[in-house]
Design a protein around this motif. Sequence first.
Motif, PDB file in Angstrom:
ATOM      1  N   UNK A 156       0.816  -1.227   0.000  1.00 33.54           N
ATOM      2  CA  UNK A 156       0.000   0.000   0.000  1.00 33.54           C
ATOM      3  C   UNK A 156       0.845   1.271   0.000  1.00 33.54           C
ATOM      4  N   UNK A 157       1.984   1.229   0.735  1.00 36.10           N
ATOM      5  CA  UNK A 157       2.796   2.445   0.820  1.00 36.10           C
ATOM      6  C   UNK A 157       3.629   2.678  -0.442  1.00 36.10           C
ATOM      7  N   UNK A 158       3.760   1.656  -1.259  1.00 32.28           N
ATOM      8  CA  UNK A 158       4.602   1.767  -2.464  1.00 32.28           C
ATOM      9  C   UNK A 158       3.786   2.204  -3.681  1.00 32.28           C
ATOM     10  N   UNK A 159       2.504   2.493  -3.488  1.00 30.91           N
ATOM     11  CA  UNK A 159       1.630   2.805  -4.632  1.00 30.91           C
ATOM     12  C   UNK A 159       2.227   3.796  -5.646  1.00 30.91           C
ATOM     13  N   UNK A 160       2.790   4.948  -5.208  1.00 33.82           N
ATOM     14  CA  UNK A 160       3.311   5.874  -6.224  1.00 33.82           C
ATOM     15  C   UNK A 160       4.378   5.223  -7.106  1.00 33.82           C
ATOM     16  N   UNK A 161       5.276   4.427  -6.506  1.00 27.45           N
ATOM     17  CA  UNK A 161       6.344   3.793  -7.307  1.00 27.45           C
ATOM     18  C   UNK A 161       5.759   2.698  -8.193  1.00 27.45           C
ATOM     19  N   UNK A 162       4.715   2.022  -7.710  1.00 25.38           N
ATOM     20  CA  UNK A 162       4.069   0.987  -8.544  1.00 25.38           C
ATOM     21  C   UNK A 162       3.400   1.645  -9.752  1.00 25.38           C
ATOM     22  N   UNK A 163       2.756   2.789  -9.510  1.00 27.50           N
ATOM     23  CA  UNK A 163       2.112   3.500 -10.621  1.00 27.50           C
ATOM     24  C   UNK A 163       3.166   3.938 -11.635  1.00 27.50           C
ATOM     25  N   UNK A 164       4.297   4.432 -11.142  1.00 22.47           N
ATOM     26  CA  UNK A 164       5.379   4.831 -12.053  1.00 22.47           C
ATOM     27  C   UNK A 164       5.824   3.619 -12.872  1.00 22.47           C
ATOM     28  N   UNK A 165       6.008   2.489 -12.202  1.00 22.31           N
ATOM     29  CA  UNK A 165       6.412   1.270 -12.893  1.00 22.31           C
ATOM     30  C   UNK A 165       5.392   0.880 -13.953  1.00 22.31           C
ATOM     31  N   UNK A 166       4.126   0.912 -13.560  1.00 20.48           N
ATOM     32  CA  UNK A 166       3.064   0.517 -14.495  1.00 20.48           C
ATOM     33  C   UNK A 166       3.023   1.451 -15.699  1.00 20.48           C
ATOM     34  N   UNK A 167       3.144   2.740 -15.413  1.00 21.50           N
ATOM     35  CA  UNK A 167       3.049   3.733 -16.487  1.00 21.50           C
ATOM     36  C   UNK A 167       4.207   3.592 -17.468  1.00 21.50           C
ATOM     37  N   UNK A 168       5.421   3.495 -16.926  1.00 25.24           N
ATOM     38  CA  UNK A 168       6.592   3.341 -17.797  1.00 25.24           C
ATOM     39  C   UNK A 168       6.521   2.035 -18.587  1.00 25.24           C
ATOM     40  N   UNK A 169       6.112   0.963 -17.915  1.00 22.20           N
ATOM     41  CA  UNK A 169       6.011  -0.321 -18.613  1.00 22.20           C
ATOM     42  C   UNK A 169       5.026  -0.211 -19.761  1.00 22.20           C
ATOM     43  N   UNK A 170       3.901   0.436 -19.492  1.00 20.53           N
ATOM     44  CA  UNK A 170       2.886   0.582 -20.539  1.00 20.53           C
ATOM     45  C   UNK A 170       3.451   1.363 -21.721  1.00 20.53           C
TER      46      UNK A 170
END
Lengths: 467, 292
Positions: free
Chosen positions: B204-218
Amino acid sequence: MKKTLALLMAAAMAFGLTACGGDQPAANNTDTPVATTAPAAEVTTEPAAVEPPAVAEGPEGYPQYTGDPVELRLAYWGNDDRVQRTDDVIALFESYYPSIKVTGEPAPGTNEMFDMVKTQLTAGNAADIIQMGGNFADFKEFIVPLQSYFGGELANVADPAAFDQTTFDIYSAGGDRLGVCVGKNLLALVYNKTLLESAGAPLPPATWTWEEMKAYGESVKALLPEGVYPFVDNAANQANYIAYWFRQLDKPVWTSDLQTFVDADGAKGWLDVWTGYIADGLVPDAETTGGYAETSPDTSALIAGKAAVGLIWANQIGAYQGATTDELGLTVLPTGGKPALATQGSQCFTINKTAASVEAAALFLNFFASHPEAAAILQTNRGIPSSIPALESLSASAEGADKILFDYSAFAAASGQTIPQDPNLPGDQEFIQELQRIYQAVQFGEATNDEGAQQIVELITRLAATG
Amino acid sequence: MDVNTKRRILGGVRLTLTHLVIIVIGLVMLYPVIWMIVSSFKPNNMIFSDTSLIPKALTLDNYVTGWKGYANVSFGQFFINSILLCVFAVVGNVFSCTLAAYAFGRLKFSLKWLWFAVMMLSVMLPAHVTTIPRYLLFNAFGWTSSKDVIVNYLPIVAPKFLAVDAFFVFLLVQFIRGLPKDLDEAATIDGCSRTGIFFRIVLPLTTPAIVTTALFTFIWTWDDFFNQLLYLSSPNTFTVSMGLRSFVDNSASSNWGGVLAMSTLAMIPSFILFFSLQKYFVRGIATTGIKG
């Protein structure tokens, strides 16, 4: 948030499992049905019987196929139009040879196709039939020599009365015939007829020498609008124009017996022509020229309205005409010295040594390049047809850009200036890139013509030594 | 005029000038995109012969011919293929990279520093070096030129589930290292397992970095061309980037109008994703020590 993340992770695992289960087709992934595991009732323990054809297959007057059923892969590049036509010819071929199935693997561009093919050849997974360009010699260790099939599976394309045999001379290495070229191609000068006529300038003549071309440029220059030049600067955008120059001097860049005869005098002569054009304002300045790669209409100074006459491959006339509302025309390259207008094989089919069946692949090549029904489908999509009956019938009915192409081809053939194309210099791409670099140094005054000429000779000698 | 008024006027002028400069630079940067969108409505034979931003003629033909696609496969299919590929890639990367990052950021295991160094080395290894070995490997698995269309996507998708994108692992490790360890300790005292800490505290606390990962991967998967070219040989498996390239043929006529029209449409998913997730994306970048 927790719920969302839990869902996300669950989805991740579910997708992970799905990705590992290769048998399940994904919804909406393809229009064509995907073969899945057969229903239990239909499962049989016996291996599927592969019956050889009961009777010999093939159209009348063509070699027959009596081998086992086989599937071939065909790798080629081309636009949608070419894919449609190729698929139609494949369907026609399969109707005559039902035991041979051919699957086309079209690549979306020439460079992309070779990126793919090089990787596949390295892995031993390349297609059975591969369309090649002038770089075929780089792949010769992978290609089946075809001459032993001339009396059999390739009988129709080996007939000099029905098929232009010069294309076999072009696609040869060490005495081996390596490809069947469906079409031919030639260099040509394209001119903007509308632009010249509206400026009150004469059109280029049907033939001219280098001196006459320069005089024409000087006479036209004053008539053209501001910022429009008589010629495109084609000194270094491709290897074939300088090769043409050296051929005229009887000092070929690279011959089929793997020799080079270039010298600094010849190279300096070439640079003198083009730097002279720059000095006289007959071509755009170096900065403008640098902005146009001159490989296709979208990178052409002529299509952008910066110049009136430029170099293209004759087969590109349709693409150039389609990119402008102005009317275009073709004329021959300037003459001088020896005949040098090289006839290039266009869209040459080769057979991979690891092909599932070389005989079946040879039958496909024979059919594709010579059968009248195939020619009627292909038209000029793969260049000026090598099939003589196809050339005659298409020439008679050609219109628009096709008519310009056929007229030019016939005129060039009758001019006595055509010769079979020399093979590409080893490391052809490096040659073009380095030639551009050297010419830019000369254009911008960083090197003299003598220095540039010396560098060109050193470059060609170095690349030739790797052949 | 008193000093304050003078200062206010000067401030206003400075602000106006600053905005003017930014707007001009922005327009220069946007010019190619604007040109692309405008040219997608021009007839094919006017795109390069009339390069101005004000078209002399308008047409929707490019969208019609572009949507027809390539080799009897519509461009809509290319969109579906690309979206599916991106979804799998995003899910794979988020799943595997967060797990790997948690291990490097929180767990203790033997030779951890060595494995971390190996992972960091793989970031520095140019992708081209591994192209042929990867192809050989996937070819040995029977994942290349397969008649089963799904199998052809495995060489692109399967590695995403094995945390091979070390850049994202590093990004997430940096983020996880920034989270207070007290939270883990408190959770441990409350009886939480390592897995529980990962799902209840770290994720839950890593959400911003996960979103960054998802966005870049996409975006990287959407824009990728070379891998898709190598492994997808049948037109019905083609993606948007391959579909766009298929309109351009140096040896024959090119449908440039189709390229520009479909490129305009191809921008939309990235555009929507980026702007809808911009808040998380910026926070993810700013808090991982990797300044974009």
